[in-house]
Design a protein around this motif. Structure first.
Motif, PDB file in Angstrom:
ATOM      1  N   GLY A  42       0.793  -1.224   0.000  1.00  0.00           N
ATOM      2  CA  GLY A  42       0.000   0.000   0.000  1.00  0.00           C
ATOM      3  C   GLY A  42       0.822   1.269   0.000  1.00  0.00           C
ATOM      4  N   LEU A  43       2.136   1.095  -0.025  1.00  0.00           N
ATOM      5  CA  LEU A  43       3.012   2.263   0.003  1.00  0.00           C
ATOM      6  C   LEU A  43       3.313   2.741  -1.412  1.00  0.00           C
ATOM      7  CD1 LEU A  43       4.714   3.966   2.046  1.00  0.00           C
ATOM      8  CD2 LEU A  43       6.650   2.584   1.312  1.00  0.00           C
ATOM      9  N   SER A  44       3.145   4.029  -1.649  1.00  0.00           N
ATOM     10  CA  SER A  44       3.519   4.599  -2.944  1.00  0.00           C
ATOM     11  C   SER A  44       3.903   6.051  -2.726  1.00  0.00           C
ATOM     12  CB  SER A  44       2.378   4.491  -3.955  1.00  0.00           C
ATOM     13  OG  SER A  44       1.415   5.486  -3.721  1.00  0.00           O
ATOM     14  N   ALA A  45       4.765   6.523  -3.582  1.00  0.00           N
ATOM     15  CA  ALA A  45       5.208   7.912  -3.450  1.00  0.00           C
ATOM     16  C   ALA A  45       4.018   8.858  -3.574  1.00  0.00           C
ATOM     17  CB  ALA A  45       6.252   8.223  -4.523  1.00  0.00           C
ATOM     18  N   ARG A  46       3.122   8.540  -4.460  1.00  0.00           N
ATOM     19  CA  ARG A  46       1.966   9.414  -4.637  1.00  0.00           C
ATOM     20  C   ARG A  46       1.064   9.411  -3.415  1.00  0.00           C
ATOM     21  NH1 ARG A  46       3.311   8.049 -10.040  1.00  0.00           N
ATOM     22  NH2 ARG A  46       2.874   9.747 -11.505  1.00  0.00           N
ATOM     23  N   ALA A  47       0.929   8.249  -2.781  1.00  0.00           N
ATOM     24  CA  ALA A  47       0.101   8.177  -1.572  1.00  0.00           C
ATOM     25  C   ALA A  47       0.731   8.974  -0.438  1.00  0.00           C
ATOM     26  CB  ALA A  47      -0.087   6.716  -1.159  1.00  0.00           C
ATOM     27  N   ILE A  48       2.034   8.838  -0.281  1.00  0.00           N
ATOM     28  CA  ILE A  48       2.722   9.613   0.753  1.00  0.00           C
ATOM     29  C   ILE A  48       2.506  11.100   0.502  1.00  0.00           C
ATOM     30  CG2 ILE A  48       4.973  10.242   1.702  1.00  0.00           C
ATOM     31  CD1 ILE A  48       5.930   7.420   1.028  1.00  0.00           C
ATOM     32  N   ALA A  49       2.754  11.513  -0.735  1.00  0.00           N
ATOM     33  CA  ALA A  49       2.642  12.924  -1.085  1.00  0.00           C
ATOM     34  C   ALA A  49       1.228  13.436  -0.795  1.00  0.00           C
ATOM     35  CB  ALA A  49       2.995  13.117  -2.557  1.00  0.00           C
ATOM     36  N   ARG A  50       0.249  12.649  -1.190  1.00  0.00           N
ATOM     37  CA  ARG A  50      -1.144  13.037  -0.949  1.00  0.00           C
ATOM     38  C   ARG A  50      -1.379  13.258   0.548  1.00  0.00           C
ATOM     39  NH1 ARG A  50      -3.678   8.411  -2.367  1.00  0.00           N
ATOM     40  NH2 ARG A  50      -2.770   8.617  -4.440  1.00  0.00           N
ATOM     41  N   ASP A  51      -0.859  12.326   1.351  1.00  0.00           N
ATOM     42  CA  ASP A  51      -1.133  12.380   2.791  1.00  0.00           C
ATOM     43  C   ASP A  51      -0.450  13.554   3.479  1.00  0.00           C
ATOM     44  OD1 ASP A  51      -2.623  10.176   2.389  1.00  0.00           O
ATOM     45  OD2 ASP A  51      -1.369   8.783   3.517  1.00  0.00           O
ATOM     46  N   ILE A  52       0.660  13.999   2.959  1.00  0.00           N
ATOM     47  CA  ILE A  52       1.353  15.094   3.639  1.00  0.00           C
ATOM     48  C   ILE A  52       1.145  16.426   2.926  1.00  0.00           C
ATOM     49  CG2 ILE A  52       3.133  13.526   4.504  1.00  0.00           C
ATOM     50  CD1 ILE A  52       5.042  14.633   2.412  1.00  0.00           C
ATOM     51  N   GLY A  53       0.357  16.427   1.854  1.00  0.00           N
ATOM     52  CA  GLY A  53       0.056  17.675   1.181  1.00  0.00           C
ATOM     53  C   GLY A  53       1.181  18.221   0.322  1.00  0.00           C
ATOM     54  N   TYR A  54       2.007  17.317  -0.183  1.00  0.00           N
ATOM     55  CA  TYR A  54       3.045  17.726  -1.128  1.00  0.00           C
ATOM     56  C   TYR A  54       2.891  16.923  -2.408  1.00  0.00           C
ATOM     57  CZ  TYR A  54       5.677  20.520   2.268  1.00  0.00           C
ATOM     58  OH  TYR A  54       6.080  21.480   3.146  1.00  0.00           O
ATOM     59  N   THR A  55       3.794  17.141  -3.325  1.00  0.00           N
ATOM     60  CA  THR A  55       3.768  16.358  -4.563  1.00  0.00           C
ATOM     61  C   THR A  55       4.867  15.301  -4.508  1.00  0.00           C
ATOM     62  OG1 THR A  55       5.205  17.990  -5.594  1.00  0.00           O
ATOM     63  CG2 THR A  55       2.834  18.206  -5.979  1.00  0.00           C
ATOM     64  N   PRO A  56       4.720  14.253  -5.307  1.00  0.00           N
ATOM     65  CA  PRO A  56       5.688  13.148  -5.248  1.00  0.00           C
ATOM     66  C   PRO A  56       7.132  13.614  -5.390  1.00  0.00           C
ATOM     67  CG  PRO A  56       3.825  12.521  -6.592  1.00  0.00           C
ATOM     68  CD  PRO A  56       3.616  13.961  -6.245  1.00  0.00           C
ATOM     69  N   GLY A  57       7.369  14.570  -6.252  1.00  0.00           N
ATOM     70  CA  GLY A  57       8.735  15.022  -6.478  1.00  0.00           C
ATOM     71  C   GLY A  57       9.442  15.463  -5.211  1.00  0.00           C
TER      72      GLY A  57
END
Lengths: 219, 219
Positions: A42-57
DNA sequence: AGTAACAAATGAACGGCGTTCAATGCCATC
DNA sequence: GATGGCATTGAACGCCGTTCATTTGTTACT
């Protein structure tokens, strides 16, 4: 010329609402939560970014790649596991009970935090980096925790002691893995704790018996 | 009306150069080879299709999804492992030696086919299907292999015997996992076989000793 | 105040993934 | 030859990790 002023170098960022350190923690917390909730898959860069309010980059400004993030999360998990086992050992006096409690603590941690625990061992690095990374060092530290009581109980030392520690620890680990992944049919009321006790107790008895008959020739 | 003719129903396909069964085997062989060469991570529907000269969609005519393919590959692997251990046991007479050889065979198989073996245990299904699938049944069959000699050696039966078999088998499994994933620092010449022997021997000694002191009161 | 410099953050893009499904092509049969 | 119908395709969808030119906001200096 020099950038020294009344603001610390950490807050030199322009749009930054967070210090690099804060942002790094945010990412690791979000990653850990995703693993807790949905496992490594369930881990993905996009999911992390979404959760912390940033973008994957943004993640790639602080970590080399997703593997790097996972490695850091796993390091935290192993640190927590280390502390948990150490506390369990500290509660006991007799070496035998220390070993039993260490094993039980390991099992209990794995059962309480299954997804975090599994992530430490399911995560497979690409073919590179054979060198012992942070994770392997931490696992060795876990094994080192039982060395002292095991030396007491078994009256062994050196290579034999190392082998015993690794064998015992691997055995408990195997029980955890197979139980948590439901590969063992747990018929009746037999639980993971019983299996662990069974393995540790019988192994230690056998180890002590073998030592008595081979190492020490008796007084 | 009925499709009976001189051609068997298996070759009813239109453009088919292969029977469904042949195509299914092709897919499983290609999948297995990809796992052998690059591990579970190297497996993809597109890679399989490329290797067998079809398109990804074709795979979904024969398997529900990639997990289904992996499950079938793993079932084959476990069948091969079962046969390998069974043959190893058959070579020995004494129950003790049978148990030792079974453990060694398990380790040797895992070491000879690391990626296939790991695929059986690394593969994590989605949250669904708690029911014991083919894989779990086959793992239970593996454990059953050591029940008879273990009963002989330990003089136990029933739930205690089941527990001993599971504990012992899990222990060997744990050694394999940690060794193959290089989580154990193998200092000096200590090898996986030594660890396995160590665990099995001491566990069995302890098991027999415990039985002697608790179960049978002695003649 | 104005502006130059610069780091933080973006977001579009690339190639790859699993999976679906309307469209196509081939074959046995009529 | 025409037809029915299944085997197979390939384009499409939405996801993924990762990169990097571009934008944006802040500071430092004139």
């Amino acid at each position: 010329m020099n950038q020294s002023s009344n603001c610390d170098p950490l807050s030199m960022g322009r749009r930054s609402e967070h210090t690099r350190r804060q942002l790094s923690d945010l990412i690791l917390q979000a990653a850990e939560q995703l693993i807790v909730d949905h496992g490594l898959a369930g881990l993905s860069a996009r999911a992390i970014a979404r959760d912390i309010g940033y973008t994957p980059g943004t993640i790639y400004l602080l970590f080399a790649n997703l593997d790097d993030v996972i490695l850091h999360v796993n390091a935290r998990t192993l640190d927590a596991l280390y502390a948990y086992i150490k506390a369990a050992i500290a509660k006991e006096r007799s070496p035998l009970r220390q070993l039993m409690q260490a094993a039980r603590a390991y099992v209990e941690f794995a059962r309480t935090h299954p997804n975090r625990w599994r992530a430490c061992f399911e995560h497979r690095l690409p073919v590179d980096v054979a060198g012992p990374d942070d994770i392997d060092v931490r696992i060795q530290q876990l094994i080192d925790l039982i060395m002292a009581p095991l030396a007491d109980v078994s009256q062994t030392e050196g290579a034999a002691l190392d082998a015993a520690a690794q064998a015992l620890w691997s055995g408990v680990h195997g029980i955890c893995i197979l139980t948590l992944t439901h590969k063992l049919q747990m018929v009746g009321g037999r639980e993971i704790e019983h299996l662990t006790d069974n393995l540790v107790r019988h192994y230690l008895v056998g180890l002590a018996a073998s030592d008595a008959s081979t190492d020490s020739m008796g007084p």
